[in-house]
Enzyme design. Structure first.
Site, PDB file in Angstrom:
ATOM      1  N   LYS A   1       0.865  -1.180   0.000  1.00 10.78           N
ATOM      2  CA  LYS A   1       0.000   0.000   0.000  1.00 10.78           C
ATOM      3  C   LYS A   1       0.896   1.223   0.000  1.00 10.78           C
ATOM      4  O   LYS A   1       2.039   1.153   0.454  1.00 10.78           O
ATOM      5  CB  LYS A   1      -0.856  -0.004   1.274  1.00 10.78           C
ATOM      6  CG  LYS A   1      -2.092   0.855   1.197  1.00 10.78           C
ATOM      7  CD  LYS A   1      -3.271   0.101   0.628  1.00 10.78           C
ATOM      8  CE  LYS A   1      -4.477   1.017   0.463  1.00 10.78           C
ATOM      9  NZ  LYS A   1      -5.611   0.310  -0.140  1.00 10.78           N
TER      10      LYS A   1
ATOM     11  N   GLY B   1     -23.233   3.891   3.977  1.00  8.22           N
ATOM     12  CA  GLY B   1     -22.298   4.364   2.946  1.00  8.22           C
ATOM     13  C   GLY B   1     -22.783   3.898   1.590  1.00  8.22           C
ATOM     14  O   GLY B   1     -22.664   2.724   1.240  1.00  8.22           O
TER      15      GLY B   1
ATOM     16  N   GLY C   1     -21.751   4.895  -1.464  1.00  6.34           N
ATOM     17  CA  GLY C   1     -20.819   5.378  -2.481  1.00  6.34           C
ATOM     18  C   GLY C   1     -20.720   4.378  -3.622  1.00  6.34           C
ATOM     19  O   GLY C   1     -21.697   3.694  -3.958  1.00  6.34           O
TER      20      GLY C   1
ATOM     21  N   VAL D   1     -19.304   1.394  -3.941  1.00  2.84           N
ATOM     22  CA  VAL D   1     -19.633  -0.002  -3.629  1.00  2.84           C
ATOM     23  C   VAL D   1     -21.057  -0.098  -3.080  1.00  2.84           C
ATOM     24  O   VAL D   1     -21.844  -0.948  -3.506  1.00  2.84           O
ATOM     25  CB  VAL D   1     -18.637  -0.589  -2.592  1.00  2.84           C
ATOM     26  CG1 VAL D   1     -18.995  -2.033  -2.281  1.00  2.84           C
ATOM     27  CG2 VAL D   1     -17.201  -0.503  -3.103  1.00  2.84           C
TER      28      VAL D   1
HETATM   29  P1  NAD Z   1     -16.886   5.906  -1.668  1.00  2.71           P
HETATM   30  O1  NAD Z   1     -15.998   7.010  -1.199  1.00  2.71           O
HETATM   31  O2  NAD Z   1     -17.362   5.880  -3.067  1.00  2.71           O
HETATM   32  O3  NAD Z   1     -18.172   5.824  -0.724  1.00  2.71           O
HETATM   33  C1  NAD Z   1     -18.144   5.983   0.655  1.00  2.71           C
HETATM   34  C2  NAD Z   1     -19.494   6.541   1.080  1.00  2.71           C
HETATM   35  O4  NAD Z   1     -19.515   6.603   2.509  1.00  2.71           O
HETATM   36  C3  NAD Z   1     -19.746   7.970   0.566  1.00  2.71           C
HETATM   37  O5  NAD Z   1     -21.030   8.054  -0.017  1.00  2.71           O
HETATM   38  C4  NAD Z   1     -19.640   8.820   1.837  1.00  2.71           C
HETATM   39  O6  NAD Z   1     -20.466   9.968   1.820  1.00  2.71           O
HETATM   40  C5  NAD Z   1     -20.087   7.823   2.896  1.00  2.71           C
HETATM   41  N1  NAD Z   1     -19.678   8.174   4.244  1.00  2.71           N
HETATM   42  C6  NAD Z   1     -18.529   8.754   4.645  1.00  2.71           C
HETATM   43  N2  NAD Z   1     -18.527   8.928   5.978  1.00  2.71           N
HETATM   44  C7  NAD Z   1     -19.691   8.435   6.424  1.00  2.71           C
HETATM   45  C8  NAD Z   1     -20.295   8.320   7.708  1.00  2.71           C
HETATM   46  N3  NAD Z   1     -19.685   8.777   8.803  1.00  2.71           N
HETATM   47  N4  NAD Z   1     -21.496   7.728   7.807  1.00  2.71           N
HETATM   48  C9  NAD Z   1     -22.156   7.273   6.710  1.00  2.71           C
HETATM   49  N5  NAD Z   1     -21.637   7.365   5.465  1.00  2.71           N
HETATM   50  C10 NAD Z   1     -20.431   7.939   5.321  1.00  2.71           C
HETATM   51  O7  NAD Z   1     -16.088   4.569  -1.297  1.00  2.71           O
HETATM   52  P2  NAD Z   1     -16.299   3.137  -1.940  1.00  2.71           P
HETATM   53  O8  NAD Z   1     -15.350   2.963  -3.069  1.00  2.71           O
HETATM   54  O9  NAD Z   1     -17.744   2.880  -2.128  1.00  2.71           O
HETATM   55  O10 NAD Z   1     -15.754   2.202  -0.753  1.00  2.71           O
HETATM   56  C11 NAD Z   1     -16.540   1.995   0.416  1.00  2.71           C
HETATM   57  C12 NAD Z   1     -15.707   1.266   1.454  1.00  2.71           C
HETATM   58  O11 NAD Z   1     -15.292   0.003   0.942  1.00  2.71           O
HETATM   59  C13 NAD Z   1     -14.407   1.996   1.839  1.00  2.71           C
HETATM   60  O12 NAD Z   1     -14.163   1.747   3.198  1.00  2.71           O
HETATM   61  C14 NAD Z   1     -13.347   1.317   0.988  1.00  2.71           C
HETATM   62  O13 NAD Z   1     -12.079   1.376   1.590  1.00  2.71           O
HETATM   63  C15 NAD Z   1     -13.859  -0.112   0.955  1.00  2.71           C
HETATM   64  N6  NAD Z   1     -13.444  -0.860  -0.232  1.00  2.71           N
HETATM   65  C16 NAD Z   1     -13.747  -0.380  -1.465  1.00  2.71           C
HETATM   66  C17 NAD Z   1     -13.360  -1.117  -2.591  1.00  2.71           C
HETATM   67  C18 NAD Z   1     -13.693  -0.639  -3.991  1.00  2.71           C
HETATM   68  O14 NAD Z   1     -13.580  -1.436  -4.934  1.00  2.71           O
HETATM   69  N7  NAD Z   1     -14.128   0.600  -4.159  1.00  2.71           N
HETATM   70  C19 NAD Z   1     -12.675  -2.340  -2.443  1.00  2.71           C
HETATM   71  C20 NAD Z   1     -12.399  -2.818  -1.154  1.00  2.71           C
HETATM   72  C21 NAD Z   1     -12.795  -2.047  -0.049  1.00  2.71           C
END
Ligand code: NAD
Length: 363
Positions: free
Chosen positions: A93, A193, A195, A197
């Site tokens: 990382k 959340g 976002g 995913v």
């Molecule tokens: P993203 O940034 O697109 O979405 C995150 C969402 O969480 C956003 O809509 C944000 O507004 C919301 N959020 C932030 N703080 C918050 C809170 N206190 N309460 C409620 N909602 C809150 O991220 P993502 O790509 O969808 O990833 C989501 C999670 O999964 C992250 O922790 C990321 O590390 C993990 N992850 C993602 C992937 C991937 O392929 N994108 C892979 C493995 C792990």
């Protein structure tokens, strides 16, 4: 950090710390460039199974110690995620210290790319928090050791839909284990959340007939998704007191802790966020004591990693999806192992991942 030894590479201002013993890291590289303002740390946890792959995160850390802790913890998690997913990859990382909105420039990203390149392929980078596809294009100008590039450039594009599919598979397997059926029709699932995913997960769940509750800090998105999927919005901390079947953390880490576990009424926790357990041993045990099935995060959120791995091998989306589908069987296997050995599900998953790495080391 006991027994760390340091050496300085004279040509690129790059301080290399090797033989880190704290979490078993092979190498940690501190990169500093005064001209571009780059301050980055690349952590290579383990390369037994293959090159260390993991995204680059840009974050305004309060201090360097926080950045070091974050990169060490995240890179270690990547080793186990790759190992348990059967990939020929190690764990790594990188973090760039700074404000992604105001301090990121093309020059900074390209300098970072040079540092990645200087590791000769031992570390492969990708997008993470604070990074955009455009940033990865700049990194790509300096090194070929980058993945997760846009589909328009021949890459695999956004990994989030595949991550969400894997989480969905892990969730269904947990349901099968807990309730004897993996049918989620009529089950109430809280997605925290929505976002990249989270939204894809909501889509799978509503298609299957689950009652979906959504929570986010972004009210505009909440309103949009509630309208689009017929989901119910619950704001703030009240989510931990709801009458639900499944809690899917898809926003932040450490939301599974003594306070929330005491309040949660769900029977399953299965989500995408990394490091969901505030303390792996303590909170894994608390879930188990309360009869909550915790689907290990690094196992069920591996779909995105599987997708970028496929890009390295020559991208085949169907193959990546099928490999991600296998998360269902692996989750079931781990939940049964935990029960049989009377250990937490997190410990069971960790044991299998470590076993695979050790077997290769001793082969
Ligand atoms: P993203 O940034 O697109 O979405 C995150 C969402 O969480 C956003 O809509 C944000 O507004 C919301 N959020 C932030 N703080 C918050 C809170 N206190 N309460 C409620 N909602 C809150 O991220 P993502 O790509 O969808 O990833 C989501 C999670 O999964 C992250 O922790 C990321 O590390 C993990 N992850 C993602 C992937 C991937 O392929 N994108 C892979 C493995 C792990």
């Amino acid at each position: 950090m006991s027994t760390a030894t340091t050496e300085t590479k004279p040509n690129n201002n790059c301080l290399v710390v090797s033989k880190m013993s704290l979490m078993g890291h092979e190498q940690v590289v501190f990169c500093q460039d005064t001209e571009t303002g780059l301050k980055a740390i690349i952590a290579i946890h383990d390369t037994t199974l293959g090159p260390a792959l993991g995204g680059t995160r840009m974050w305004n850390y309060a201090n360097e110690q926080d950045a070091i802790q974050d990169v060490l913890r995240l890179s270690r998690g990547m080793s186990f995620k790759a190992a348990i997913s059967g990939l020929e990859l190690g764990g790594g990382k990188a973090v760039i210290i700074g404000d992604a909105n105001t301090e990121k420039t093309e020059a900074l990203m390209r300098k970072f790319g040079e540092y990645v390149d200087s590791l000769g392929g031992k570390y492969i980078t990708a997008e993470d928090v604070g990074m955009s596809t455009k940033d990865m294009e700049y990194v790509r100008m300096e090194t070929k050791h980058v993945t997760g590039i846009p589909e328009s450039m021949g890459g695999s594009g956004d990994p989030s839909p595949v991550t969400a599919f894997g989480v969905y598979m892990g969730m269904k397997a947990s349901a099968k284990y807990k309730w004897g059926s993996d049918n989620l029709d009529g089950k109430t699932v809280l997605v925290q959340g929505i976002g990249h995913v989270g939204e894809n997960l909501v889509k799978h769940l509503t298609e299957e007939g689950a009652n979906v509750i959504i929570n986010d800090i972004n009210e505009t998105r909440l309103a949009e998704l509630a309208e689009q999927y017929g989901a119910t919005i619950v704001m703030g901390d009240a989510i931990y007191d709801l009458d639900i079947d499944i809690y899917a953390p898809c926003a932040l880490g450490a939301t599974v802790n003594p306070d929330t576990i005491a309040r949660l009424k769900c029977e399953i926790i299965a989500g995408a966020a990394n490091n969901q357990l505030a303390d792996e041993d303590r909170d894994g045990q608390l879930c188990s004591d309360k009869g909550i099935v915790y689907a290990p995060d690094f196992l069920i959120n591996a779909g995105g990693l599987i997708n970028v791995y496929s890009e390295i091998k020559g991208y085949d989306r169907e193959h990546a999806i099928n490999q991600t589908r296998a998360i269902y069987d692996t989750t079931l296997e781990i939940l049964k192992k935990a029960e049989l050995e009377d250990i937490t599900t997190h410990a069971a998953a960790l044991e299998i991942a470590e076993q695979r790495i050790n077997d290769r080391k001793n082969a």
